[in-house]
Motif scaffolding. Structure first.
Motif, short mmCIF file in Angstrom:
data_model
loop_
_atom_site.label_atom_id
_atom_site.label_comp_id
_atom_site.label_asym_id
_atom_site.label_seq_id
_atom_site.Cartn_x
_atom_site.Cartn_y
_atom_site.Cartn_z
N ARG A 232 0.83 -1.20 0.00
CA ARG A 232 0.00 0.00 0.00
C ARG A 232 0.87 1.26 0.00
N GLY A 255 -8.02 -0.11 -3.35
CA GLY A 255 -7.84 1.12 -2.60
C GLY A 255 -8.73 2.23 -3.11
N ALA A 326 -3.71 0.22 -3.15
CA ALA A 326 -3.25 -1.11 -2.76
C ALA A 326 -3.01 -1.96 -3.99
#
Length: 485
Positions: A232, A255, A326
């Motif tokens: 991330r 994400g 991510a």
């Protein structure tokens, strides 16, 4: 007169075994099929247990390698003087007190660009293996103190610029390897442990800088960290640009922001361009950003994240919630999810096989006992146990071929004795080959599995209804025996 010889008794009629009606045979087959759901659920429990053991093995690999990595920053943290005014009641009078305090100002960069490389590697413990990675982030950032700093509620002369720090957030510092560096205006500054950012659980590294704030500050950095699971990145700045490359051919992007990406069998590349208008964050904050809601801190759970945030915040007002991107290095075939999906089709195998036995029993006259239904069903359930056991050692596809071949051979031989015909046994074996081949296709066509499965069940039901359209389900299916004259 001579007595007549006694008459010979007539031969007794042959005894006939009582024959169940077709309806009774159907009821027995259905009851046994329902009872077999119990061992099928036990196989589910076995699968869950093995998956937990695999997760434990992966976690133990992460203990020495590094867990999920979340990287944030760089951010310049500048202490500043502030006053707190409180009013208390003493002896019936309101008393105002002023307390001088030191707070932190969080300054995000005007621009932040980085080239990220993710090198995957497969690690193994016992029979379990997992994919780990080594990430390298090489970037540059430019900081400038706004002229209208007073608009943020901080006077310029209250800033303690000689105590400023450049902070880099790294969620699992255990994964840091050699090669990390930070330069400020061309000068290498030593990195210190700890004092990361709140968005990474206050884990990371930092460096002291002596900055006057009169001129912009150029920062270059390199972060090399090993990790396991998601990778991330948390964007901070007016303009954030990342280029990410890896040799892993099966990425998953998630994400708050999605990149422009290109995926080939040799790997993938992804490009992010995130302005602060999309972030919804000001360049200057008087409180740090709390972790993203989807950041589980190395799998230790939400309660751990809350405790970490509370400890790291140290009473400061939060500047909001951080956003993150991510990237997951997805396994091409997750054998546990494949076995899980295949077990869900177990009732189809039991149902189709029992229907075939029932048709041979009712229409062709091959008597099938309840025990024979039960043993056949147990063999069908055993397929999933064999599939799971072999898949952990040799992989899903070879284990699928091996387990299905073993069960088909076993049931073909057994049904030849039960149905009193190798021709019927070959028909049953061909049906099982078709079912196992179809299941393998369904496991690889996730989007159309429901459609294909429902159409197949409709066709099978229509075929059974056609073949049994003339059967008297409440009557006796066997002809009356001829009595001796």
């Amino acid at each position: 007169m001579p007595q007549a010889a006694p008459a010979k008794p007539l031969p007794a009629a042959p005894t006939v075994r009582s024959e169940r009606s077709p309806g009774a045979k159907l009821a027995i087959a259905v009851l046994i099929a329902v009872a077999l759901m119990v061992p099928l659920l036990m196989v589910y429990g076995l699968l869950w247990d093995r998956q937990q053991q695999a997760d434990t093995a992966r976690a133990s690999i992460g203990q020495g390698w590094g867990g999920q990595q979340t990287i944030a920053g760089p951010v310049v943290v500048i202490p500043y003087r502030d006053t707190d005014t409180t009013t208390v009641n003493e002896n019936g009078k309101d008393v105002t007190r002023t307390v001088n305090t030191i707070r932190n100002l969080y300054l995000s960069p005007l621009s932040n660009s980085a080239d990220v490389t993710i090198k995957p590697e497969r690690r193994k413990k016992a029979i379990y293996d997992t994919v780990v990675y080594e990430s390298e982030v090489v970037g540059s950032a430019r900081f400038e103190l706004p002229d209208d700093i007073a608009r943020y509620g901080v006077a310029r002369d209250a800033l303690l610029l000689d105590r400023a720090e450049v902070r880099l957030g790294i969620s699992d510092a255990r994964g840091l390897v050699d090669g990390n560096r930070l330069t400020v205006n061309g000068t290498v500054v030593p990195l210190q442990p700890g004092k990361g950012l709140l968005s990474t659980g206050n884990s990371g590294t930092f460096a002291f800088v002596d900055w006057t704030g009169a001129a912009p500050m150029a920062v270059t950095y390199k972060i090399a960290a090993r990790g396991l699971g998601d990778f991330r990145l948390i964007p901070r700045g007016v303009d954030t640009r990342w280029t990410i490359k890896s040799s892993w051919p099966n990425p998953s992007f998630g994400g708050d922001f999605l990149p422009k990406h290109k995926i080939t069998p040799q790997g993938f590349s992804a490009t992010y361009a995130i302005p602060n208008l999309a972030l919804g964050q000001a360049q200057v904050l008087t409180g740090d950003l709390s972790p993203p809601s989807s950041n589980p801190y190395d799998g230790r759970g939400a309660s751990y994240a809350v405790e970490t945030v509370a400890a790291a915040n140290d009473g400061e007002v939060s500047g909001g919630t951080a956003k993150a991107v991510a990237i997951s290095l997805v396994e091409p075939v997750d054998l546990y999810s494949q076995v899980d999906r295949s077990i869900k089709y177990g009732f189809l195998f039991i149902g189709f096989t029992f229907v075939a036995f029932l048709m041979f029993d009712i229409i062709a006259g091959a008597r099938v006992a309840a025990a024979e239904y039960l043993l056949t069903g147990v063999a069908l359930v055993l397929f999933f146990v064999l599939l799971l056991a072999f898949a952990e050692v040799i992989g899903f596809t070879p284990s699928y071929l091996l387990a299905s071949a073993a069960i088909i051979g076993l049931l073909a031989t057994y049904s030849a004795a039960v149905l009193k015909s190798w021709k019927r046994a070959r028909f049953l074996a061909a049906m099982l080959v078709g079912l196992y081949a179809l299941l393998y296709v369904l496991l690889n066509l996730e989007a159309y599995s429901l459609l294909i499965g429902s159409v197949l069940m409709f066709v099978a039901l229509a075929g059974v209804m056609y073949m049994t359209r003339n059967i008297d389900w409440s009557g006796i299916g066997k002809k009356e025996p001829e009595t001796a004259s």
